[in-house]
Write a protein that holds these residues in place. Structure first.
Motif, short mmCIF file in Angstrom:
data_model
loop_
_atom_site.label_atom_id
_atom_site.label_comp_id
_atom_site.label_asym_id
_atom_site.label_seq_id
_atom_site.Cartn_x
_atom_site.Cartn_y
_atom_site.Cartn_z
N ALA A 14 -3.99 8.85 6.58
CA ALA A 14 -5.23 8.78 7.36
C ALA A 14 -6.44 8.76 6.44
O ALA A 14 -7.40 8.02 6.66
N HIS A 15 -6.38 9.57 5.39
CA HIS A 15 -7.49 9.69 4.45
C HIS A 15 -7.71 8.38 3.70
O HIS A 15 -8.83 7.88 3.61
N VAL A 16 -6.63 7.84 3.15
CA VAL A 16 -6.72 6.57 2.42
C VAL A 16 -7.21 5.46 3.36
O VAL A 16 -8.10 4.69 3.04
N PHE A 21 -11.17 1.42 4.68
CA PHE A 21 -11.76 0.61 5.75
C PHE A 21 -13.10 1.17 6.24
O PHE A 21 -13.61 0.76 7.27
N CYS A 22 -13.68 2.09 5.48
CA CYS A 22 -14.96 2.67 5.88
C CYS A 22 -16.05 1.61 5.88
O CYS A 22 -16.13 0.79 4.97
N THR A 42 -3.78 -1.28 -2.41
CA THR A 42 -2.99 -1.04 -1.20
C THR A 42 -2.34 -2.34 -0.73
O THR A 42 -1.17 -2.39 -0.41
N TRP A 43 -3.16 -3.41 -0.70
CA TRP A 43 -2.67 -4.71 -0.25
C TRP A 43 -1.52 -5.20 -1.13
O TRP A 43 -0.60 -5.85 -0.65
N LEU A 44 -1.58 -4.89 -2.42
CA LEU A 44 -0.58 -5.40 -3.36
C LEU A 44 0.62 -4.46 -3.56
O LEU A 44 1.47 -4.72 -4.40
N LEU A 55 -2.32 0.25 5.85
CA LEU A 55 -3.17 -0.79 6.44
C LEU A 55 -3.24 -0.70 7.96
O LEU A 55 -4.25 -1.00 8.57
N HIS A 56 -2.13 -0.28 8.59
CA HIS A 56 -2.04 -0.33 10.05
C HIS A 56 -2.18 1.03 10.72
O HIS A 56 -2.00 1.13 11.92
#
Length: 97
Positions: A14-16, A21-22, A42-44, A55-56
Motif C-alpha cells: 500500500a505504501h509503495v 502513484f501519488c 516497479t514496472w521492470l 501496480l494494481h
C-alpha cells in the motif's frame, strides 16, 4: 524461511503504491525523481506477482489470502503515470536485466 505476514506485506504494498502513484503537485523535484525511478523499477520487476500487487493494489481486505484487493485493470490515472516513463522502461516483453 520467513513466516508469511500479510499485514506487513499489505502495508508495504500500500505504501509503495501510494508513493509511486501519488499526484501531489507540491512534491519537490527530488521526490518526483525518486517516485519516477521507483515506478520504473516497479514496472521492470521480474517478479510478476509482486509487480502486479504494487501496480494494481486497490485496498486492504483481510479475508483474501494476500490481505488486499487488486484492480483487474490498471486505473486510467495509473496508466497515465506509466506513460510518462521513458519508453525504454515500458518495453516489458524484452530482455530484463
Amino acid at each position: 524461511g520467513a513466516r508469511w505476514c500479510p499485514i506487513l506485506y499489505t502495508v508495504a504494498v500500500a505504501h509503495v503504491n501510494s508513493f509511486i502513484f501519488c499526484q501531489d503537485p507540491n512534491s519537490s523535484d527530488e521526490v518526483k525523481t525518486a517516485r519516477r525511478s521507483m515506478l520504473q523499477r516497479t514496472w521492470l520487476l521480474t517478479d510478476e506477482g509482486l509487480r502486479q500487487h504494487l501496480l494494481h493494489y486497490k485496498l486492504p481486505n483481510s479475508s483474501l489470502p494476500e490481505g488486499f484487493e487488486l484492480y483487474s485493470q490498471l486505473p486510467r490515472l495509473r496508466q497515465q503515470c506509466l506513460q510518462t516513463l521513458p519508453t525504454e522502461g515500458l518495453q516489458n516483453g524484452g530482455v530484463k536485466t
